[in-house]
Structure formats: C-alpha cells, structure tokens
Design a protein around this motif. Sequence first.
Motif, PDB file in Angstrom:
ATOM      1  N   GLY A  39       0.756  -1.029   0.090  1.00 55.81           N
ATOM      2  CA  GLY A  39      -0.058   0.035  -0.042  1.00 55.81           C
ATOM      3  C   GLY A  39       0.789   1.100  -0.095  1.00 55.81           C
ATOM      4  O   GLY A  39       0.452   2.250  -0.402  1.00 55.81           O
ATOM      5  N   ILE A  40       2.054   1.048   0.235  1.00 53.41           N
ATOM      6  CA  ILE A  40       3.133   2.320   0.147  1.00 53.41           C
ATOM      7  C   ILE A  40       3.566   2.142  -1.120  1.00 53.41           C
ATOM      8  O   ILE A  40       4.531   1.290  -1.604  1.00 53.41           O
ATOM      9  CB  ILE A  40       4.074   2.212   1.285  1.00 53.41           C
ATOM     10  N   ARG A  41       2.976   3.141  -2.039  1.00 51.96           N
ATOM     11  CA  ARG A  41       3.426   3.360  -3.436  1.00 51.96           C
ATOM     12  C   ARG A  41       4.223   4.481  -3.887  1.00 51.96           C
ATOM     13  O   ARG A  41       4.370   5.152  -3.541  1.00 51.96           O
ATOM     14  CB  ARG A  41       2.187   3.207  -4.358  1.00 51.96           C
ATOM     15  N   VAL A 108      12.432   9.119  -0.193  1.00 54.00           N
ATOM     16  CA  VAL A 108      11.882   9.083   1.046  1.00 54.00           C
ATOM     17  C   VAL A 108      10.639   8.217   1.214  1.00 54.00           C
ATOM     18  O   VAL A 108      10.017   7.874   0.091  1.00 54.00           O
ATOM     19  CB  VAL A 108      11.122  10.764   1.130  1.00 54.00           C
ATOM     20  N   VAL A 109      10.514   7.627   2.278  1.00 54.10           N
ATOM     21  CA  VAL A 109       9.368   6.558   2.363  1.00 54.10           C
ATOM     22  C   VAL A 109       8.399   7.308   3.594  1.00 54.10           C
ATOM     23  O   VAL A 109       8.993   7.339   4.488  1.00 54.10           O
ATOM     24  CB  VAL A 109       9.718   5.192   2.568  1.00 54.10           C
ATOM     25  N   VAL A 110       7.146   7.373   3.323  1.00 56.81           N
ATOM     26  CA  VAL A 110       6.443   7.792   4.536  1.00 56.81           C
ATOM     27  C   VAL A 110       5.316   6.661   4.617  1.00 56.81           C
ATOM     28  O   VAL A 110       4.485   6.136   3.677  1.00 56.81           O
ATOM     29  CB  VAL A 110       5.649   9.284   4.082  1.00 56.81           C
ATOM     30  N   ASP A 111       5.307   6.122   5.990  1.00 58.41           N
ATOM     31  CA  ASP A 111       3.954   5.306   6.151  1.00 58.41           C
ATOM     32  C   ASP A 111       2.872   5.919   6.344  1.00 58.41           C
ATOM     33  O   ASP A 111       2.220   5.790   7.614  1.00 58.41           O
ATOM     34  CB  ASP A 111       4.429   4.370   7.256  1.00 58.41           C
ATOM     35  N   VAL A 152       7.767   0.405   9.559  1.00 60.85           N
ATOM     36  CA  VAL A 152       7.171   1.167   8.390  1.00 60.85           C
ATOM     37  C   VAL A 152       6.676   0.015   7.487  1.00 60.85           C
ATOM     38  O   VAL A 152       7.633  -0.802   6.875  1.00 60.85           O
ATOM     39  CB  VAL A 152       8.121   1.995   7.662  1.00 60.85           C
ATOM     40  N   GLY A 153       5.587   0.138   7.120  1.00 60.11           N
ATOM     41  CA  GLY A 153       5.004  -1.005   6.438  1.00 60.11           C
ATOM     42  C   GLY A 153       4.983  -2.383   6.740  1.00 60.11           C
ATOM     43  O   GLY A 153       5.379  -3.211   5.997  1.00 60.11           O
TER      44      GLY A 153
END
Length: 223
Positions: A39-41, A108-111, A152-153
């Motif tokens: 769901g983290i795309r 950058v990865v944002v949950d 995260v995720g």
Amino acid sequence: MFVINDMPRQLDVELIQMLSAVETATVGHVRHGGFVDRGIRAVLDERRVAGTAVTLRIPGPDSALLHYVVPHLREGDFLIVDRCGDTRHACWGGVLANVARAKKLAGVVVDGPATDFGEIRKCGVPVWCRGPSPITTKVLGLEGAFNVPISVGGVVVVPGDAVLGDESGVLVLSPPEAMRVGQQAIGLQDAEIVMLKRLADGERLPDITGATELIESRLRQQA
C-alpha cells in the motif's frame, strides 16, 4: 518526549551502485521478508534508487521534528518516516520536496499520506507513501524520535539499513544482507537475459522453467 540520535554511517558507494541496478521484483523471486506493505506506493514511476536509511518517528498531526532534522540529512540518505499509524495527515509535500532535492536525498518513504504530488514529481526526488491527503501536519512540538528503530509498512527499519525502492515497491535490508541479496539478484537478472534470448529463438517458457517436466510428472503420478 523527543529522542535525537547521531546519524548512521552511510553505506559504501559500491554497494549503493550495485543495489541501484537491482529490481525489487527480482529479489521477490527468492525472498519474502524486508518488503514494506504494498500500500506504500511510488509517486514517481520508473525510478529506482538505493540509499542509507535515516529513520524518523512522528505522531499524527505533528511534523515539528521532521522540520528540525532536515538540515542534518545528507546526500544519498533515504529518509524513512514512521507515522505511528496515522493515515489522515500528510507530513510530506512541496516545500519538503524542494528541500530534499537541494539536499540530494536518495528518496523518502512515508508510512502515511503525502500532498502536493505535482510538486513532488516536478522536484524529481522519489517518494513512496500511502496516497494523497489535503490535510497536513502542523509544527506542534508534541513528540518524536530521530534515528531509532522504527516500523514502516510492517518492516522494522534500523538507521544505517540499505533501502531499495522502485515502481514495484520498497525493500529494506541490513548492510550484510544487502551485499549478498544484491549479488544474487544481479545473477538472476543476467539469467533472465539468457532466458529471453532462448524464448526469442523459439524455446517454450515451460520447457525452460521446468514447468513442463514438473506438471507432466504430477499427471503421471495421478494416472
């Protein structure tokens, strides 16, 4: 309460270069762990980057610590943000995308959600998130933690981990794992080139993969 720890050691340039040539889906052929929730795309398609994990945990409506730590980020860092389960407030948007471009972040990865997708795409810094939201965080100064282990995720991320992201998803590996997994994936990708050549020459896919022999063997056992 705020927790601020030192920056992790950055990964070797050679390891980053190797990982940047690896497709996450190639690793997915042989490994199940380390992949963040699908769901983290990716906001930017057709981009593949690797970098050193720098971690941040901030609560739903508050992004004060994010603003505070941005000057400490380095070229090649991969900022990973644990949003403590919040899916309403966007902590990342156009201004921070411009800052990230100036800092030359890997990604950058944002949950959680982000905003200003058009500006993010214009800046060109790869971002992975759970979609857009018009409701943004505020500089409230409630709490947060920088460079601590986070989730995260569904994946635990430790500062200094290797992070690989592309259009298929995000993969997190410890530095020792990253070298081994990266080398294995490069070998698989080289083998795929050979397979495509064999297919172009007229061989059948199930004959190459062994599916023909496997299924026909099972059918004989059933007879």
